[in-house]
Design an enzyme around this catalytic site. Structure first.
Site, PDB file in Angstrom:
ATOM      1  N   ASP A 142       0.830  -1.198   0.000  1.00 10.92           N
ATOM      2  CA  ASP A 142       0.000   0.000   0.000  1.00 10.92           C
ATOM      3  C   ASP A 142       0.868   1.252   0.000  1.00 10.92           C
ATOM      4  OD1 ASP A 142      -2.312   1.477   0.038  1.00 10.92           O
ATOM      5  OD2 ASP A 142      -2.673   1.241   2.183  1.00 10.92           O
TER       6      ASP A 142
ATOM      7  N   ASN B  89     -10.493  -3.341  -6.403  1.00 14.40           N
ATOM      8  CA  ASN B  89      -9.732  -2.364  -7.183  1.00 14.40           C
ATOM      9  C   ASN B  89     -10.384  -2.001  -8.504  1.00 14.40           C
ATOM     10  OD1 ASN B  89      -6.411  -3.499  -6.144  1.00 14.40           O
ATOM     11  ND2 ASN B  89      -7.727  -1.904  -5.294  1.00 14.40           N
TER      12      ASN B  89
END
EC number: 2.5.1.-
Length: 248
Positions: free
Chosen positions: A28, A76
């Site tokens: 991330d 996503n």
């Protein structure tokens, strides 16, 4: 939150005896890395791919048995299509540019999640990478693509329910071990250490079943800045933890 610091030694202090078998990473911070430098998000993703290369090489050198990377979640798809397209392009480039090195190092590639939802040419690249490395006996590199743990667990329990309906198994025989055997990671050891970069403290639907007894490590380091020293520091931290698994 544990602030990871660069260690001058790039070998875990405790040696092989203290290594986790399975390390999983939520990669991330690519977007924030790019934003801090006033660059487009794709620039952060490109630097993130460089971090993947570093960590895969180092994990193999150290002797990790399994490394799982959360590359593209089932959530996503909600991102702008331009960014999704960029991510797919980077995945294509990574496979084409790095497969020879990965295969030559004895790494076995596995994929979890429904990657067949991707475009046909990318699916073929992934299938070929899996097939080419299937007989390798070094580290297993598991890439989570279009992956979500809730969906994985639902698929596993649905498969067991269908077998029970067909009379193949007794519903009373469905145990936690039976569910484990139906997961995408059925032949992979459970997660020992789960790392998330960028300062967020969430699992984000990642390996929820497999990480039931995992040690969790959250670091403020953004993924593009996560390197060999940070990985070693994380493994050193793991070696100092006492794992009881509910016992004394």
């Amino acid at each position: 939150m544990i602030p990871l610091k660069a260690s001058p030694e790039l070998v875990p202090v405790g040696g092989a005896d203290t290594l986790p078998r399975h390390v999983a990473i939520i990669m991330d911070g690519n977007g924030r890395w790019a934003k801090a430098r006033r660059l487009p998000r794709v620039a952060g993703h490109r630097r993130g791919v460089e971090a993947v290369r570093r960590i895969v090489r180092k994990a193999g050198e150290i002797g990790l048995e399994v490394l799982t990377l959360y590359a593209f979640s089932s959530e996503n798809w909600r991102r702008p299509m331009e960014e999704v397209s960029d991510l797919m392009g980077l995945l294509r480039h990574f496979i084409r540019a790095d497969l020879n090195e990965i295969a030559g190092a004895g790494v076995r590639i596995r994929v979890i999640g429904d990657y067949r939802a991707f475009q046909d040419d990318l699916v073929k690249l992934i299938d070929d990478a899996i097939a080419r490395t299937a007989a390798n006996t070094g580290m297993t590199l598991v890439i989570a693509l279009n992956y979500g743990s809730h969906n994985e667990i639902a698929r596993a329990t649905r498969a067991l329910a269908e077998r029970a309906r067909a009379g193949e198994i007794d519903p009373a025989s469905i145990t936690a071990e039976a569910i484990t055997g139906e997961l995408d990671t059925a032949d992979i050891p459970p997660v020992d250490l789960l790392i998330r970069t960028s300062g967020e403290r969430r699992l984000s639907n990642f390996l929820l079943w497999q990480a039931a007894y995992a040690e969790l490590l959250f670091t403020d380091t953004l993924w593009p800045d996560f390197g060999e020293a940070e990985l070693v520091e994380a493994l050193d931290d793991f070696s100092r933890r006492e794992r009881r698994f509910g016992g004394l």
